[in-house]
Design a protein around this motif. Structure first.
Motif, mmCIF file in Angstrom:
data_model
loop_
_atom_site.group_PDB
_atom_site.id
_atom_site.type_symbol
_atom_site.label_atom_id
_atom_site.label_comp_id
_atom_site.label_asym_id
_atom_site.label_seq_id
_atom_site.Cartn_x
_atom_site.Cartn_y
_atom_site.Cartn_z
ATOM 1 N N LEU A 19 0.824 -1.204 0.000
ATOM 2 C CA LEU A 19 0.000 0.000 0.000
ATOM 3 C C LEU A 19 0.859 1.254 0.000
ATOM 4 C CD1 LEU A 19 -2.717 -1.354 2.393
ATOM 5 C CD2 LEU A 19 -3.118 -0.539 0.076
ATOM 6 N N SER A 23 0.957 4.411 -2.798
ATOM 7 C CA SER A 23 0.432 5.676 -2.273
ATOM 8 C C SER A 23 1.128 6.893 -2.871
ATOM 9 C CB SER A 23 0.570 5.703 -0.747
ATOM 10 O OG SER A 23 1.927 5.888 -0.379
ATOM 11 N N LEU A 35 2.139 -2.217 -16.571
ATOM 12 C CA LEU A 35 1.110 -3.252 -16.744
ATOM 13 C C LEU A 35 0.846 -3.455 -18.231
ATOM 14 C CD1 LEU A 35 -1.564 -2.470 -13.993
ATOM 15 C CD2 LEU A 35 -0.427 -4.644 -14.339
ATOM 16 N N ARG A 36 0.968 -2.366 -18.995
ATOM 17 C CA ARG A 36 0.715 -2.440 -20.439
ATOM 18 C C ARG A 36 1.826 -3.172 -21.157
ATOM 19 N NH1 ARG A 36 -2.388 2.416 -20.072
ATOM 20 N NH2 ARG A 36 -4.368 1.896 -21.044
ATOM 21 N N ILE A 83 0.486 -8.328 -11.898
ATOM 22 C CA ILE A 83 -0.909 -8.075 -11.539
ATOM 23 C C ILE A 83 -1.312 -8.804 -10.258
ATOM 24 C CG2 ILE A 83 -1.836 -10.000 -12.884
ATOM 25 C CD1 ILE A 83 -3.395 -6.498 -12.527
ATOM 26 N N VAL A 86 -1.247 -6.645 -7.268
ATOM 27 C CA VAL A 86 -2.427 -5.778 -7.201
ATOM 28 C C VAL A 86 -3.614 -6.568 -6.677
ATOM 29 C CG1 VAL A 86 -4.004 -4.384 -8.570
ATOM 30 C CG2 VAL A 86 -1.550 -4.342 -9.069
ATOM 31 N N LEU A 93 -9.191 -5.648 0.325
ATOM 32 C CA LEU A 93 -10.348 -4.763 0.322
ATOM 33 C C LEU A 93 -11.645 -5.572 0.311
ATOM 34 C CD1 LEU A 93 -9.055 -2.019 -2.123
ATOM 35 C CD2 LEU A 93 -8.963 -2.087 0.362
ATOM 36 N N ILE B 15 -6.284 9.896 -3.633
ATOM 37 C CA ILE B 15 -5.852 8.490 -3.673
ATOM 38 C C ILE B 15 -4.582 8.317 -2.852
ATOM 39 C CG2 ILE B 15 -5.130 6.607 -5.177
ATOM 40 C CD1 ILE B 15 -7.853 7.159 -5.848
ATOM 41 N N LEU B 19 -4.426 5.568 0.184
ATOM 42 C CA LEU B 19 -3.503 4.437 0.227
ATOM 43 C C LEU B 19 -2.488 4.593 1.348
ATOM 44 C CD1 LEU B 19 -3.182 3.987 -3.593
ATOM 45 C CD2 LEU B 19 -3.991 2.262 -1.990
ATOM 46 N N VAL B 86 -13.259 2.744 0.952
ATOM 47 C CA VAL B 86 -12.591 1.495 0.592
ATOM 48 C C VAL B 86 -12.931 1.130 -0.849
ATOM 49 C CG1 VAL B 86 -12.396 -0.955 1.144
ATOM 50 C CG2 VAL B 86 -12.604 0.728 2.976
ATOM 51 N N ARG B 87 -14.169 1.353 -1.219
ATOM 52 C CA ARG B 87 -14.588 1.012 -2.589
ATOM 53 C C ARG B 87 -13.872 1.886 -3.611
ATOM 54 N NH1 ARG B 87 -20.520 0.763 -0.913
ATOM 55 N NH2 ARG B 87 -20.784 -1.380 -0.167
ATOM 56 N N VAL B 89 -10.812 2.771 -3.522
ATOM 57 C CA VAL B 89 -9.542 2.092 -3.780
ATOM 58 C C VAL B 89 -9.786 0.842 -4.624
ATOM 59 C CG1 VAL B 89 -7.516 1.058 -2.725
ATOM 60 C CG2 VAL B 89 -8.637 2.982 -1.628
ATOM 61 N N LEU B 93 -8.073 -0.339 -8.292
ATOM 62 C CA LEU B 93 -7.419 -1.612 -8.588
ATOM 63 C C LEU B 93 -8.104 -2.299 -9.762
ATOM 64 C CD1 LEU B 93 -6.771 -2.843 -4.966
ATOM 65 C CD2 LEU B 93 -5.277 -1.568 -6.489
ATOM 66 N N TYR B 96 -6.587 -1.172 -12.838
ATOM 67 C CA TYR B 96 -5.321 -1.836 -13.131
ATOM 68 C C TYR B 96 -5.576 -3.205 -13.747
ATOM 69 C CZ TYR B 96 -3.027 1.797 -10.365
ATOM 70 O OH TYR B 96 -2.556 2.982 -9.890
ATOM 71 N N GLU B 97 -6.535 -3.908 -13.185
ATOM 72 C CA GLU B 97 -6.909 -5.206 -13.772
ATOM 73 C C GLU B 97 -7.289 -5.033 -15.235
ATOM 74 O OE1 GLU B 97 -6.750 -8.759 -11.457
ATOM 75 O OE2 GLU B 97 -7.595 -8.460 -13.450
ATOM 76 N N ILE B 99 -6.420 -2.677 -17.330
ATOM 77 C CA ILE B 99 -5.243 -2.368 -18.150
ATOM 78 C C ILE B 99 -4.475 -3.647 -18.458
ATOM 79 C CG2 ILE B 99 -2.979 -1.253 -18.101
ATOM 80 C CD1 ILE B 99 -4.250 0.984 -16.424
ATOM 81 N N TRP B 100 -4.281 -4.444 -17.428
ATOM 82 C CA TRP B 100 -3.530 -5.684 -17.593
ATOM 83 C C TRP B 100 -4.246 -6.622 -18.560
ATOM 84 C CZ3 TRP B 100 -4.669 -10.805 -16.343
ATOM 85 C CH2 TRP B 100 -3.581 -11.689 -16.412
ATOM 86 N N ARG B 103 -3.647 -5.710 -22.073
ATOM 87 C CA ARG B 103 -2.388 -6.196 -22.621
ATOM 88 C C ARG B 103 -2.507 -7.667 -23.008
ATOM 89 N NH1 ARG B 103 3.370 -7.633 -19.971
ATOM 90 N NH2 ARG B 103 2.053 -8.537 -18.367
ATOM 91 N N ARG B 106 -4.198 -7.991 -26.262
ATOM 92 C CA ARG B 106 -3.344 -7.659 -27.400
ATOM 93 C C ARG B 106 -2.363 -8.797 -27.700
ATOM 94 N NH1 ARG B 106 -0.322 -3.447 -25.673
ATOM 95 N NH2 ARG B 106 -1.567 -3.091 -23.811
#
Lengths: 120, 120
Positions: A19, A23, A35-36, A83, A86, A93, B15, B19, B86-87, B89, B93, B96-97, B99-100, B103, B106
């Motif tokens: 975390l 941050s 990540l990309r 990932i 993450v 959470l 954010i 965090l 909390v939601r 955050v 995430l 991020y999922e 974005i991953w 990839r 692709r």
DNA sequence: ACGACCTACAACTCATTGGTTGTAGATTGG
DNA sequence: CCAATCTACAACCAATGAGTTGTAGGTCGT
């Protein structure tokens, strides 16, 4: 204080690192980019208004937290986000969501049951 | 450096605060307990091996991040966690999922298509 | 009214963080 | 081979963090 203030439980300490690493806005941006796809440290450094060494430190923080891995390719270090790290935070959470939902359930039960005193 | 290193974008700064507030094991424990129900600051303080003032500061950090709200009840301040923070955050995430996964898509597309040069 | 309790806040210490510059070791391209 | 590039790391600085103690103001119970 021989060991500062950090969490003693190694699992909690890991969450601390995760975390804390997330941050910082620059570090989150690095995570988004890696990540990309893979990026060398210097190509990442060019994106931010700070020195190469500063970006290198940010990458190191992400690496220590296990959010990012580095793979040597010639003179470059290719940085790539993981990932699963993450997802570790996401699971934490989810636990909080579950705790909160538990409270809601108890409240609902209280409202549903007719007003009574203690049970036998 | 007139304004340290913090994120300028207020959304990113929020954010950051979220965090950072969650990056301490004691604070996460306070969140867990105050998700279950209200607790006064002093009743929280009794749970941890540190001074009342230290716990008070932890609560203040959570409060500044919007993770916790305080309601005065007589001489006590009842602390209660806000699941929506909390939601926030969790949604980050999820991005991020996404974005991953983008990839991965692709990469899958590259593996699926027959090896060819540029398209028309 | 008074003591006990809860909270807020200031002041202080010590460690860490985020940034800088500088130096040095590998690796690459010409 | 040489210069340019990429990385690692150390030393330093200002700011923040987490913890402490101490002081002061409300509120409660008797």
């Amino acid at each position: 204080m021989v060991e500062a203030h950090a969490a003693v439980d190694p699992a909690e300490a890991h969450i601390d690192r995760l975390l804390h690493a997330l941050s910082d806005a620059t570090r989150r941006d690095i995570v988004r980019h890696t990540l990309r796809g893979e990026h060398s440290v210097s190509s990442l450094a060019r994106r931010y208004p700070m020195s190469f060494a500063a970006v290198q430190k940010h990458v190191a923080v992400l690496h220590r937290a296990g959010i990012v891995s580095k793979q040597a390719k010639g003179r470059e270090q290719l940085v790539r986000a993981d990932i699963d790290a993450v997802r570790t935070v996401a699971r934490l959470l989810d636990q909080y969501e579950a705790i909160w939902r538990g409270r809601m359930d108890r409240i609902d039960a209280l409202l549903a049951e007719p007003e009574q005193g203690a049970d036998p």
